[in-house]
Design a protein around this motif. Sequence first.
Motif, PDB file in Angstrom:
ATOM      1  N   ASP A 421       0.824  -1.213   0.000  1.00 14.13           N
ATOM      2  CA  ASP A 421       0.000   0.000   0.000  1.00 14.13           C
ATOM      3  C   ASP A 421       0.857   1.261   0.000  1.00 14.13           C
ATOM      4  N   PRO A 597      -1.823   4.432   3.483  1.00 12.07           N
ATOM      5  CA  PRO A 597      -2.537   3.499   4.357  1.00 12.07           C
ATOM      6  C   PRO A 597      -2.625   3.936   5.814  1.00 12.07           C
ATOM      7  N   ARG A 659      -6.398   6.677   3.439  1.00  6.93           N
ATOM      8  CA  ARG A 659      -7.133   5.725   2.603  1.00  6.93           C
ATOM      9  C   ARG A 659      -8.577   6.199   2.387  1.00  6.93           C
TER      10      ARG A 659
END
Length: 677
Positions: A421, A597, A659
């Motif tokens: 991520d 993230p 996110r």
Amino acid sequence: MKRLNLVKNDPWLEPYNDTIEFRHRLTVDKKKELTQKTGSLSDFATGYLYFGLHRDKDGWVIREWAPNASEIYLIGNFSEWKELPRYKFKAKKNGIWELKLKADELHHLDLYKLSMHWPGGQGERIPAWATRVIQDEKTYIFSAQVWNPEKPYRFKKKKFVPQTSPLLIYECHIGMAQEEERVGTYDEFRRNVLPRIAKAGYNAIQIMAIQEHPYYGSFGYHVSSFFAPSSRFGTPDDLKHLIDDAHALGITVIMDIVHSHAVKNEVEGLGRYDGSYSQFFYGDGRREHPAWDSLCFDYGKNEVIHFLLSNCKYWLEEYNFDGFRFDGVTSMLYYNHGLGKSFNGYPDYYDGGQDENAITYLSLANELIHAVNPNAITIAEEMSGMPGLAVPTEDGGIGFDYRMAMGIPDFWIKTIKEKKDEDWKPATIFWEVTNRRSDEKTINYAESHDQALVGDKTIIFRLIDDKMYWHMMKGDKDFTVDRGMALHKIIRLVTLSTINGGYLNFMGNEFGHPEWIDFPRQGNEWSYKYARRQWSLVDREDLKYQYLANFDAAMISLVKGIKNFEKIPIEKIWDNESDQILAFRRKDLLFIFNFHPAKSYSDYGILTSKGEYRTALNTDSPQFGGFGLIDESITHFTIPDPLYKKEKKEWLKLYIPARSAMVLKLHKNIKSKNNNI
């Protein structure tokens, strides 16, 4: 040679001008050749009115083209499947065979085939132009069927104009559109699924597997009877009723048409229809497709062009389809079907490896379709990136309205599979979703049916995997599910918000349908467990699937509410690899993505047009399964900066959770005050 608009609009194509003009001339000359007697392509493409079985004032007439045949008999339950003199065809000119019968010699629902004889052989055949083909439930044998009901379906909505601004497509498969472990029907889809699609906000459906195919597990891509709607889903009238009701709901109906190849079957299909190998297909080493176990049409034959063009017009005229998504276009364009070729630059499209006959056919098909219905939609499923595919034929293109942006789903799957991520790069993401030719409209999509097939995984299943079985209850906190749902929403939003033509979603993927698609086959003991859609999951108030469905509907509604959204220029405002922030605007809408993230940002500065902004969409909203970290009631005011006064740009200071993504709308321009906002 003259320079066509395709070359004028792209100077890098100048070295290939002669080839482009040559292809254009081939289309012009072939059109002239085909229409010298009829006057127009539309009049030329009426084979379905002449060939096949027809009821007229004198009784019945059936005609077929079989130049290698020596004798043909009509056999069926009316002749006890025997060759009787009364049912013997007469040979006419140019390989055409004809049989006329009295009105009482055939009846509605009678079964029939051809007993085809040729030098050195004989075999039963389903007529090439048959419009109704059914399979016996006990013997599994296919037969053509007389379809002549006393009260045929009459369309209630005579005229329909597709809404294409933007085109929002719901890709679907009739057979797997029900929840029970069986084959669904046109009627069930019409009653149960169409209302769902309309409620979700999509303005088009793209229906797979319409043309009859012997093997259900082929997903409809190994076609046997090109003029027959698949009877496993219901009757021709059922399909017409479905299309009529879709139009009444304002939904465009696009057919996934297969002209790139055909099933190899000889009894059910066209494999050796008149005993020869080269009637419809290439008779040499190009006959068999090396990857698909199917047969390749010979697009250099006028009779084949006539068959396929007539097929296009048939579905438009007889069923009121609004257009087509042409499958396997890459395979048609190249002698090697595009296999093993990387397509790294323009020379790869003009190196002599292209099938000029196929290019000519596709160009003629697009001209015909738009002549029959000027509002019709054509979409090319093509991955090589050949320039001009979605450019009008008169400009040197092949004439499609749209091309599928096939690189986008490949990018998302590769990113999810191979990158952490923390390594998702905003600039790369933006490039991938906007990388297209300026003179061609595309259909963006995050995933289609291709990514859902067994052996692959849908985006949601790749993100969450088996946690979907245990942690999709509302109130159940699970990091993997939270991450997966957040990325599912972000991926869809950035893919849809960057369209220049349309957007596509496969049935059920909008709410994160679990698992893959696997049609009944020997390997799974002929199970229908994975060839269905579990609508009950999204209907249940206690499950999180509703969150994803709610977001998808809100996202669709947002872009539908902006006039000509797909035509509005995209202005990238900001991308930062370390922060993983991406921001771009389309007129009054400002799209902001935080792919990081873990890092949420307070007072993050976005330089944009001055004014007053309000939240139009927020992936972190509780109604979409988010954490509710953004106060959507806040009005955001831009803050002036003397450095950007001439550019009329000011700073927005925003809280952007990790996110997540938000869409802000400029509500009015204001004169910013030099105060501490």
